[in-house]
Design a protein around this motif. Structure first.
Motif, PDB file in Angstrom:
ATOM      1  N   THR A 196      43.580  44.179  49.958  1.00 32.41           N
ATOM      2  CA  THR A 196      43.269  43.254  48.859  1.00 32.41           C
ATOM      3  C   THR A 196      41.809  42.810  48.947  1.00 32.41           C
ATOM      4  O   THR A 196      41.118  42.681  47.931  1.00 32.41           O
ATOM      5  CB  THR A 196      44.186  42.007  48.939  1.00 32.41           C
ATOM      6  OG1 THR A 196      45.535  42.422  48.837  1.00 32.41           O
ATOM      7  CG2 THR A 196      43.878  41.019  47.826  1.00 32.41           C
ATOM      8  N   VAL A 197      41.351  42.577  50.175  1.00 25.21           N
ATOM      9  CA  VAL A 197      39.957  42.163  50.382  1.00 25.21           C
ATOM     10  C   VAL A 197      39.013  43.264  49.920  1.00 25.21           C
ATOM     11  O   VAL A 197      38.031  43.004  49.207  1.00 25.21           O
ATOM     12  CB  VAL A 197      39.703  41.825  51.867  1.00 25.21           C
ATOM     13  CG1 VAL A 197      38.219  41.526  52.097  1.00 25.21           C
ATOM     14  CG2 VAL A 197      40.551  40.630  52.295  1.00 25.21           C
ATOM     15  N   ASP A 198      39.303  44.508  50.296  1.00 27.63           N
ATOM     16  CA  ASP A 198      38.451  45.635  49.908  1.00 27.63           C
ATOM     17  C   ASP A 198      38.381  45.776  48.389  1.00 27.63           C
ATOM     18  O   ASP A 198      37.319  46.045  47.823  1.00 27.63           O
ATOM     19  CB  ASP A 198      38.979  46.935  50.521  1.00 27.63           C
ATOM     20  CG  ASP A 198      38.992  46.889  52.042  1.00 27.63           C
ATOM     21  OD1 ASP A 198      38.109  46.229  52.626  1.00 27.63           O
ATOM     22  OD2 ASP A 198      39.888  47.506  52.649  1.00 27.63           O
ATOM     23  N   VAL A 199      39.523  45.594  47.730  1.00 32.27           N
ATOM     24  CA  VAL A 199      39.574  45.707  46.267  1.00 32.27           C
ATOM     25  C   VAL A 199      38.701  44.632  45.626  1.00 32.27           C
ATOM     26  O   VAL A 199      37.932  44.909  44.695  1.00 32.27           O
ATOM     27  CB  VAL A 199      41.031  45.592  45.761  1.00 32.27           C
ATOM     28  CG1 VAL A 199      41.061  45.484  44.246  1.00 32.27           C
ATOM     29  CG2 VAL A 199      41.853  46.790  46.225  1.00 32.27           C
ATOM     30  N   HIS A 200      38.797  43.401  46.121  1.00 36.02           N
ATOM     31  CA  HIS A 200      37.996  42.305  45.560  1.00 36.02           C
ATOM     32  C   HIS A 200      36.504  42.509  45.826  1.00 36.02           C
ATOM     33  O   HIS A 200      35.672  42.206  44.961  1.00 36.02           O
ATOM     34  CB  HIS A 200      38.464  40.963  46.131  1.00 36.02           C
ATOM     35  CG  HIS A 200      39.671  40.406  45.433  1.00 36.02           C
ATOM     36  ND1 HIS A 200      40.934  40.942  45.579  1.00 36.02           N
ATOM     37  CD2 HIS A 200      39.801  39.364  44.573  1.00 36.02           C
ATOM     38  CE1 HIS A 200      41.790  40.249  44.842  1.00 36.02           C
ATOM     39  NE2 HIS A 200      41.124  39.293  44.219  1.00 36.02           N
ATOM     40  N   ILE A 201      36.171  43.024  46.991  1.00 39.38           N
ATOM     41  CA  ILE A 201      34.764  43.313  47.293  1.00 39.38           C
ATOM     42  C   ILE A 201      34.239  44.390  46.337  1.00 39.38           C
ATOM     43  O   ILE A 201      33.123  44.284  45.804  1.00 39.38           O
ATOM     44  CB  ILE A 201      34.586  43.775  48.757  1.00 39.38           C
ATOM     45  CG1 ILE A 201      34.800  42.601  49.735  1.00 39.38           C
ATOM     46  CG2 ILE A 201      33.211  44.404  48.957  1.00 39.38           C
ATOM     47  CD1 ILE A 201      33.687  41.569  49.755  1.00 39.38           C
ATOM     48  N   ARG A 202      35.057  45.420  46.097  1.00 35.15           N
ATOM     49  CA  ARG A 202      34.639  46.499  45.195  1.00 35.15           C
ATOM     50  C   ARG A 202      34.414  45.961  43.777  1.00 35.15           C
ATOM     51  O   ARG A 202      33.398  46.272  43.140  1.00 35.15           O
ATOM     52  CB  ARG A 202      35.694  47.606  45.177  1.00 35.15           C
ATOM     53  CG  ARG A 202      35.232  48.836  44.400  1.00 35.15           C
ATOM     54  CD  ARG A 202      36.279  49.924  44.315  1.00 35.15           C
ATOM     55  NE  ARG A 202      37.333  49.578  43.373  1.00 35.15           N
ATOM     56  CZ  ARG A 202      38.609  49.397  43.696  1.00 35.15           C
ATOM     57  NH1 ARG A 202      38.999  49.513  44.948  1.00 35.15           N
ATOM     58  NH2 ARG A 202      39.497  49.095  42.777  1.00 35.15           N
ATOM     59  N   ARG A 203      35.336  45.130  43.309  1.00 34.17           N
ATOM     60  CA  ARG A 203      35.197  44.560  41.957  1.00 34.17           C
ATOM     61  C   ARG A 203      34.000  43.618  41.877  1.00 34.17           C
ATOM     62  O   ARG A 203      33.288  43.596  40.863  1.00 34.17           O
ATOM     63  CB  ARG A 203      36.490  43.820  41.581  1.00 34.17           C
ATOM     64  CG  ARG A 203      37.664  44.755  41.309  1.00 34.17           C
ATOM     65  CD  ARG A 203      38.925  43.956  41.044  1.00 34.17           C
ATOM     66  NE  ARG A 203      40.067  44.826  40.771  1.00 34.17           N
ATOM     67  CZ  ARG A 203      41.329  44.405  40.764  1.00 34.17           C
ATOM     68  NH1 ARG A 203      41.607  43.122  41.000  1.00 34.17           N
ATOM     69  NH2 ARG A 203      42.308  45.247  40.500  1.00 34.17           N
ATOM     70  N   LEU A 204      33.795  42.861  42.936  1.00 33.77           N
ATOM     71  CA  LEU A 204      32.648  41.956  42.970  1.00 33.77           C
ATOM     72  C   LEU A 204      31.341  42.745  42.875  1.00 33.77           C
ATOM     73  O   LEU A 204      30.431  42.393  42.111  1.00 33.77           O
ATOM     74  CB  LEU A 204      32.686  41.136  44.262  1.00 33.77           C
ATOM     75  CG  LEU A 204      31.535  40.149  44.513  1.00 33.77           C
ATOM     76  CD1 LEU A 204      31.478  39.095  43.416  1.00 33.77           C
ATOM     77  CD2 LEU A 204      31.696  39.483  45.881  1.00 33.77           C
ATOM     78  N   ARG A 205      31.251  43.816  43.642  1.00 32.10           N
ATOM     79  CA  ARG A 205      30.046  44.657  43.609  1.00 32.10           C
ATOM     80  C   ARG A 205      29.837  45.279  42.225  1.00 32.10           C
ATOM     81  O   ARG A 205      28.707  45.376  41.744  1.00 32.10           O
ATOM     82  CB  ARG A 205      30.160  45.759  44.664  1.00 32.10           C
ATOM     83  CG  ARG A 205      29.880  45.286  46.077  1.00 32.10           C
ATOM     84  CD  ARG A 205      30.153  46.397  47.059  1.00 32.10           C
ATOM     85  NE  ARG A 205      29.732  46.046  48.422  1.00 32.10           N
ATOM     86  CZ  ARG A 205      30.187  46.655  49.502  1.00 32.10           C
ATOM     87  NH1 ARG A 205      31.067  47.640  49.395  1.00 32.10           N
ATOM     88  NH2 ARG A 205      29.746  46.291  50.706  1.00 32.10           N
ATOM     89  N   GLU A 206      30.924  45.705  41.596  1.00 36.38           N
ATOM     90  CA  GLU A 206      30.805  46.312  40.268  1.00 36.38           C
ATOM     91  C   GLU A 206      30.236  45.330  39.255  1.00 36.38           C
ATOM     92  O   GLU A 206      29.573  45.724  38.291  1.00 36.38           O
ATOM     93  CB  GLU A 206      32.174  46.819  39.804  1.00 36.38           C
ATOM     94  CG  GLU A 206      32.653  48.059  40.569  1.00 36.38           C
ATOM     95  CD  GLU A 206      34.101  48.419  40.263  1.00 36.38           C
ATOM     96  OE1 GLU A 206      34.774  47.620  39.560  1.00 36.38           O
ATOM     97  OE2 GLU A 206      34.568  49.473  40.735  1.00 36.38           O
ATOM     98  N   LYS A 207      30.472  44.041  39.501  1.00 35.74           N
ATOM     99  CA  LYS A 207      30.006  43.021  38.562  1.00 35.74           C
ATOM    100  C   LYS A 207      28.584  42.535  38.851  1.00 35.74           C
ATOM    101  O   LYS A 207      27.843  42.200  37.920  1.00 35.74           O
ATOM    102  CB  LYS A 207      30.971  41.821  38.583  1.00 35.74           C
ATOM    103  CG  LYS A 207      32.345  42.128  38.010  1.00 35.74           C
ATOM    104  CD  LYS A 207      33.251  40.908  38.085  1.00 35.74           C
ATOM    105  CE  LYS A 207      34.637  41.208  37.497  1.00 35.74           C
ATOM    106  NZ  LYS A 207      35.527  40.026  37.533  1.00 35.74           N
ATOM    107  N   ILE A 208      28.194  42.477  40.123  1.00 37.10           N
ATOM    108  CA  ILE A 208      26.902  41.858  40.450  1.00 37.10           C
ATOM    109  C   ILE A 208      25.838  42.840  40.924  1.00 37.10           C
ATOM    110  O   ILE A 208      24.649  42.512  40.909  1.00 37.10           O
ATOM    111  CB  ILE A 208      27.063  40.747  41.512  1.00 37.10           C
ATOM    112  CG1 ILE A 208      27.446  41.345  42.877  1.00 37.10           C
ATOM    113  CG2 ILE A 208      28.061  39.684  41.054  1.00 37.10           C
ATOM    114  CD1 ILE A 208      27.384  40.340  44.023  1.00 37.10           C
TER     115      ILE A 208
END
Length: 230
Positions: A196-208
């Motif tokens: 779950t952490v990896d998924v959120h990090i990936r989504r965060l990177r895609e946004k910023i």
């Protein structure tokens, strides 16, 4: 709010005298009579200052100081034997903020305590003010407003994405394992998958991130975790 002081000394008459004098100045005083008790009390409560004698049963003052420094930056004043320069040097090396030699004048003790508390309060206030807005290149993080901007444009993050970004950005360079991030962001009772952490990090990177594959802000330390590059 009263300043909280932990007085640590195995000489009960000295402790009683210090406690009475500090309470007269409106301070909240707890007492410990050996090193083990001192460490446990410091774990349970964040004190504004610890007044710590060197010669103690269970753990000596240096050991107590060293153990406290593993989990807290609360200010520590060491009480050292008169003229024993090695005790003073060791105390400072183990993380003490100041030292007072025995026998001491209680007025000096109170003055030193108040000076360190004032200095620490000013430092904390400045750090709070500084941490309200974090700017790094094109990125602007408004912690109080719970908003993040890239090149002046607001980016919509989920609550968990923002919480994760705030944690990383306010601790630049500090590496957080997936377990630590899950514990701090989702809570210790959350039993979800670490991915779950990896998924959120990936989504965060895609946004910023301009190039998520080569991040500028949120980096990976392989085998260890994630960190923010300030």
């Amino acid at each position: 709010m009263a300043n909280k002081v932990l007085v640590v000394d195995d000489e009960k008459l000295i402790v009683k005298g210090i406690k009475f004098s500090l309470q007269q100045d409106g301070m909240e005083v707890d007492c410990a009579y050996d090193g083990g008790e001192a460490v446990e009390m410091a774990k349970q409560k964040e004190y504004d200052i610890v007044l710590l004698d060197v010669m103690l049963p269970v753990y000596n003052g240096f050991e107590v100081c060293q153990q406290i420094r593993e989990f807290s930056d609360m200010p520590i004043i060491m009480l050292t034997a008169k003229g024993d320069d090695m005790d003073k040097i060791l105390g400072l090396e183990y993380g003490a903020d100041d030292y007072i030699t025995k026998p001491f004048n209680i007025l000096e003790v109170k003055a030193r305590i108040k000076a360190i508390i004032r200095r620490n309060n000013r430092k904390s206030k400045k750090e709070e003010e500084k941490q309200t807005i974090i700017e790094n290149g094109d990125l602007k993080l408004d912690i109080e407003g719970k908003r993040i901007y890239i090149c002046g444009n607001e980016i919509n993050l989920t609550t968990k994405e923002f919480d994760m970004m705030e944690l990383l950005a306010t601790n630049p360079g500090k590496i957080y394992s997936r377990e630590k991030l899950m514990n701090l962001v989702w809570g210790s009772k959350y039993n979800g998958d670490l991915r779950t952490v990896d998924v959120h990090i990936r989504r965060l990177r895609e946004k910023i991130e301009e190039d998520p594959a080569n991040p500028k802000y949120v980096h990976t330390k392989w085998g260890m975790g994630y960190y923010y590059q300030g």
